[in-house]
Design a protein around this motif. Structure first.
Motif, PDB file in Angstrom:
ATOM      1  N   CYS A  36      11.583  -7.035   7.659  1.00 42.51           N
ATOM      2  CA  CYS A  36      10.685  -6.010   7.108  1.00 42.51           C
ATOM      3  C   CYS A  36       9.646  -5.641   8.158  1.00 42.51           C
ATOM      4  O   CYS A  36       9.552  -6.275   9.211  1.00 42.51           O
ATOM      5  CB  CYS A  36      10.021  -6.497   5.826  1.00 42.51           C
ATOM      6  N   HIS A  38       6.548  -6.098   8.155  1.00 40.27           N
ATOM      7  CA  HIS A  38       5.505  -7.113   8.333  1.00 40.27           C
ATOM      8  C   HIS A  38       5.975  -8.263   9.215  1.00 40.27           C
ATOM      9  O   HIS A  38       5.234  -9.225   9.422  1.00 40.27           O
ATOM     10  CB  HIS A  38       5.048  -7.673   6.989  1.00 40.27           C
ATOM     11  N   LEU A  63       8.321  -5.264   0.595  1.00 37.13           N
ATOM     12  CA  LEU A  63       8.644  -4.053   1.355  1.00 37.13           C
ATOM     13  C   LEU A  63      10.145  -3.989   1.626  1.00 37.13           C
ATOM     14  O   LEU A  63      10.824  -5.014   1.635  1.00 37.13           O
ATOM     15  CB  LEU A  63       7.890  -4.052   2.691  1.00 37.13           C
ATOM     16  N   ALA A  75       7.027   1.109   5.489  1.00 31.42           N
ATOM     17  CA  ALA A  75       6.569   0.897   4.113  1.00 31.42           C
ATOM     18  C   ALA A  75       6.558   2.237   3.392  1.00 31.42           C
ATOM     19  O   ALA A  75       6.189   3.255   3.981  1.00 31.42           O
ATOM     20  CB  ALA A  75       5.180   0.278   4.117  1.00 31.42           C
TER      21      ALA A  75
END
Length: 119
Positions: A36, A38, A63, A75
């Motif tokens: 993801c 992040h 996400l 996102a």
């Protein structure tokens, strides 16, 4: 009678089937890694016969995640909450709103003059 009478003899807590002979053979599997935005890395196991989806929701942050570690999906853009008044203002100009208000007030005043009970 010794003990509390509630003991299950010949077994232990958490005991289950003892091996594949009793459960059957495990299906062939593939492990797919998703990334993801992040930086979370999630490994999801699928059957060999299943087609792995291009995107998977990250279990850590929610996400979207993809198999491409260099280019994870961005996102999603979350629209802020709009009130009923905000939607009305999108549909009507201030001049239209003033006209509607004047019309409603004149109708209300005429009904009051004629003796209608208005709450």
């Amino acid at each position: 009678m010794a003990g509390g009478g509630n003991a299950i003899r010949g077994s232990r807590v958490g005991a289950g089937p003892m091996g594949e002979a009793e459960r059957g053979e495990a299906a062939a599997r593939q492990a797919i890694t998703y990334f993801c935005s992040h930086g979370h890395r999630s490994v999801v196991t699928f059957s060999i016969e299943a087609t792995a989806p291009e995107q998977w929701d990250c279990p850590k942050c929610g996400l979207p995640a993809s198999m491409d570690s260099a280019n994870p999906p961005p996102a999603p853009r979350i629209e802020p909450y709009k009130t009923h008044l905000a939607y009305v203002k999108e549909r009507r100009s201030d001049a239209e709103a003033a006209d509607i208000l004047d019309e409603a007030l004149s109708l209300l005043r005429s009904r009051r003059k004629s003796g209608d009970i208005i709450f």
